[in-house]
Design a protein around this motif. Sequence first.
Motif, PDB file in Angstrom:
ATOM      1  N   ASN A 309     -42.595 -95.849  36.308  1.00 47.52           N
ATOM      2  CA  ASN A 309     -43.511 -96.971  36.119  1.00 47.52           C
ATOM      3  C   ASN A 309     -42.774 -98.221  35.665  1.00 47.52           C
ATOM      4  N   LEU A 310     -41.874 -98.021  34.703  1.00 40.49           N
ATOM      5  CA  LEU A 310     -41.097 -99.167  34.207  1.00 40.49           C
ATOM      6  C   LEU A 310     -40.259 -99.783  35.327  1.00 40.49           C
ATOM      7  N   LEU A 311     -39.733 -98.918  36.173  1.00 44.24           N
ATOM      8  CA  LEU A 311     -38.930 -99.407  37.316  1.00 44.24           C
ATOM      9  C   LEU A 311     -39.791-100.244  38.256  1.00 44.24           C
ATOM     10  N   ASP A 312     -41.011 -99.723  38.539  1.00 40.53           N
ATOM     11  CA  ASP A 312     -41.929-100.445  39.431  1.00 40.53           C
ATOM     12  C   ASP A 312     -42.265-101.829  38.881  1.00 40.53           C
ATOM     13  N   GLN A 313     -42.306-101.915  37.543  1.00 39.04           N
ATOM     14  CA  GLN A 313     -42.651-103.203  36.928  1.00 39.04           C
ATOM     15  C   GLN A 313     -41.421-104.061  36.648  1.00 39.04           C
ATOM     16  N   ASN A 314     -40.293-103.610  37.157  1.00 31.78           N
ATOM     17  CA  ASN A 314     -39.031-104.328  36.942  1.00 31.78           C
ATOM     18  C   ASN A 314     -38.658-104.458  35.462  1.00 31.78           C
ATOM     19  N   LYS A 315     -39.084-103.461  34.674  1.00 32.54           N
ATOM     20  CA  LYS A 315     -38.812-103.545  33.248  1.00 32.54           C
ATOM     21  C   LYS A 315     -37.577-102.732  32.849  1.00 32.54           C
ATOM     22  N   THR A 316     -37.006-102.032  33.818  1.00 30.00           N
ATOM     23  CA  THR A 316     -35.759-101.304  33.531  1.00 30.00           C
ATOM     24  C   THR A 316     -34.937-101.251  34.822  1.00 30.00           C
ATOM     25  N   THR A 317     -33.756-100.686  34.711  1.00 30.64           N
ATOM     26  CA  THR A 317     -32.941-100.510  35.920  1.00 30.64           C
ATOM     27  C   THR A 317     -32.746 -99.013  36.114  1.00 30.64           C
ATOM     28  N   PRO A 318     -32.387 -98.588  37.327  1.00 30.17           N
ATOM     29  CA  PRO A 318     -32.164 -97.156  37.556  1.00 30.17           C
ATOM     30  C   PRO A 318     -31.124 -96.590  36.587  1.00 30.17           C
ATOM     31  N   PHE A 319     -30.123 -97.391  36.265  1.00 30.15           N
ATOM     32  CA  PHE A 319     -29.029 -96.884  35.419  1.00 30.15           C
ATOM     33  C   PHE A 319     -29.485 -96.713  33.972  1.00 30.15           C
ATOM     34  N   ALA A 320     -30.250 -97.711  33.482  1.00 29.71           N
ATOM     35  CA  ALA A 320     -30.752 -97.611  32.114  1.00 29.71           C
ATOM     36  C   ALA A 320     -31.724 -96.438  32.009  1.00 29.71           C
ATOM     37  N   ALA A 321     -32.549 -96.270  33.048  1.00 26.99           N
ATOM     38  CA  ALA A 321     -33.525 -95.177  33.039  1.00 26.99           C
ATOM     39  C   ALA A 321     -32.807 -93.832  33.053  1.00 26.99           C
ATOM     40  N   ALA A 322     -31.778 -93.726  33.883  1.00 23.61           N
ATOM     41  CA  ALA A 322     -31.011 -92.463  33.965  1.00 23.61           C
ATOM     42  C   ALA A 322     -30.387 -92.137  32.625  1.00 23.61           C
ATOM     43  N   ASP A 323     -29.887 -93.160  31.963  1.00 24.16           N
ATOM     44  CA  ASP A 323     -29.247 -92.983  30.662  1.00 24.16           C
ATOM     45  C   ASP A 323     -30.223 -92.352  29.667  1.00 24.16           C
ATOM     46  N   ILE A 324     -31.440 -92.896  29.656  1.00 19.94           N
ATOM     47  CA  ILE A 324     -32.467 -92.374  28.735  1.00 19.94           C
ATOM     48  C   ILE A 324     -32.797 -90.920  29.087  1.00 19.94           C
ATOM     49  N   LEU A 325     -32.981 -90.666  30.380  1.00 19.39           N
ATOM     50  CA  LEU A 325     -33.365 -89.316  30.806  1.00 19.39           C
ATOM     51  C   LEU A 325     -32.270 -88.293  30.493  1.00 19.39           C
ATOM     52  N   LEU A 326     -31.032 -88.699  30.676  1.00 19.21           N
ATOM     53  CA  LEU A 326     -29.923 -87.755  30.451  1.00 19.21           C
ATOM     54  C   LEU A 326     -29.698 -87.469  28.969  1.00 19.21           C
ATOM     55  N   LYS A 327     -30.246 -88.323  28.124  1.00 19.08           N
ATOM     56  CA  LYS A 327     -30.058 -88.109  26.677  1.00 19.08           C
ATOM     57  C   LYS A 327     -31.146 -87.234  26.069  1.00 19.08           C
ATOM     58  N   ILE A 328     -32.147 -86.906  26.844  1.00 18.10           N
ATOM     59  CA  ILE A 328     -33.258 -86.094  26.307  1.00 18.10           C
ATOM     60  C   ILE A 328     -32.771 -84.691  25.959  1.00 18.10           C
TER      61      ILE A 328
END
Length: 328
Positions: A309-328
């Motif tokens: 959703n954040l990506l669709d709204q241009n509020k994040t980038t694929p790389f920043a999102a991946a970073d968050i997901l990989l840290k879970i």
Amino acid sequence: MKQMPKKQIDVKKVVSGLLSGDIVSLSKAITIVESDNIKDISNSNKIISSCLKNRTNSIRIGITGVPGVGKSTFIEAFGNQLTKQGHKVAVLAIDPTSTVSRGSIMGDKTRMNTLVNNKNAFIRPSPASSHYGGVAKKTRESIILCEAAGYNIIIVETVGVGQNEISVSEMVDIFLLLKLSRAGDELQGIKRGIIEMADAIIINKADGDNINDSNKAMAEFSLALKLYPIKKSKWVPKVLTCSSINNLGVEPVWKLVLKYISDTKENKFFYENRKRQNKYWLLQTINDKLQSDFFSNDKIKKELEKQYNLLDQNKTTPFAAADILLKI
Ligand code: GDP
């Protein structure tokens, strides 16, 4: 709801049957190994490790080509010839289309009908339900089971149009590409990469009006192959013609396979390649497991939706999102 208890599998019985060459036990063992059911994993591992100790001196041959080129006709002629010479032949077919189309290319019961009835041959189509990567991995494990059951020639058949050739070439000793003389590569859906992978190109249907064209194609391909870089095996790919339907040119293919095996055993590539393939499958298995564990984690699933959703709204980038997901 309480589940019905599943019938206990007598793994020891399956393994001892398989090792004595019993086809029913071999089929059962492959079904367990192919199963996606978590409950079958421990049985599957037991079967594979017993089989690993009992392998024969095998030759693993990959055969690819577009639908209609004559793979099953060729394999039938080839397989029957080999069993006449005292070999035991297993054919494992990978059909990436089997999940999507009912008129599956490999599922056709009329394919290889003489080989199906040959007691020294074993034919197994790929599991219909698995996704592609899983099919290839399971085929690799089925090879081990077939070898333990005494099959010394293993043929892995695949349709030469997709990604799966790469995996197949990682589980065989020699890779054969079947082609037709007339149609161009684009028409045959063959990618350059596949030609590069081939240790031999076999121009099939070299009969009737097609003989001249087949000889011409053979000469052209032989020339074209010279432009490719030298293979690690040091083997120079060969081109042959063949009429599978008339059983002509099949024996030379076998002679070529034997020459390839003896050359690559002599220069040690054969052994190094098998070791390298083992490492490839180790890494592949780890990748698959990490990936499936990752994507089946509920927290990840939730966060992934949020990040989409954040990506669709241009509020994040694929790389920043991946970073968050990989840290879970
Ligand atoms: P596959 O889809 O690659 O497995 O191809 P098949 O083995 O099913 O063959 C497709 C069609 O080509 C069938 O009608 C075969 O009879 C025919 N065929 C296969 N090999 C030959 C051959 O060597 N010569 C001729 N003329 N026809 C062939």
